[in-house]
Design an enzyme around this catalytic site. Sequence first.
Site, short mmCIF file in Angstrom:
data_model
loop_
_atom_site.label_atom_id
_atom_site.label_comp_id
_atom_site.label_asym_id
_atom_site.label_seq_id
_atom_site.Cartn_x
_atom_site.Cartn_y
_atom_site.Cartn_z
CE1 TYR A 185 -125.81 -22.87 -5.62
CE2 TYR A 185 -127.08 -24.71 -6.50
CZ TYR A 185 -126.42 -23.50 -6.68
OH TYR A 185 -126.39 -22.93 -7.93
CG ASN A 192 -129.01 -14.74 -10.08
OD1 ASN A 192 -128.79 -15.89 -10.49
ND2 ASN A 192 -128.48 -14.28 -8.97
NE ARG A 200 -117.86 -13.12 -7.67
CZ ARG A 200 -118.93 -13.85 -7.38
NH1 ARG A 200 -119.13 -15.03 -7.97
NH2 ARG A 200 -119.82 -13.43 -6.50
CE LYS A 204 -127.83 -19.24 -10.40
NZ LYS A 204 -128.18 -18.27 -9.33
#
Length: 140
Positions: A51, A114, A87, A11
Site C-alpha cells: 500500500y 469492506n 470492480r 480482506k
Amino acid sequence: MTIQRTFSILKPDATRRNLTGEINAVIEKANLKIIAQKRLHLSRGQAEAFYGVHKERSFFGDLCDFMTSGPVVVQVLEGENVIAAYRDVMGATNPENADAGTIRKEFAESIEANSVHGSDSLENAAIEIAYFFSGIEIVG
C-alpha cells in the site's frame, strides 16, 4: 473480446467471518475465473510495501493495521474485461453506496472493513499480481 487478469484480496474481515467461499461463489457466478489463490498473513512490512502508494495519506497506518489484523486470501482472476467486471462485482468502496448483490453490499462491515480489494487498472493489476505470485503459481 479481451481476456485479462486482475488481482483480488479477500480482506481480514471476510476471512475472520469465514466468507471466503461465499465471496468466491459471487466471483465465479460473474464468469470470472480464479486462476491463482493463497491464504497468508501479511507482515507489517508487506502491507506497507503493498500500500506504499498511500503512504502520505492519513489512513495509511490504519489501513496497514487492518490488513495485518488477520489472514487474507490473495487471488488472480481472469476473464473478459476483468478489471471492470470485478470492480462491478465488488461494488462501491463504501458499502452504503454499493448496489444490491455486490460483494461489498452483501458482506462488508464498513467502508474500512469492506471485505475485498481489486486492481483499478491493468498496469496496477500486473504490479499487484507480481507482488504476491510467481508465474508458476498462476494456472489459467
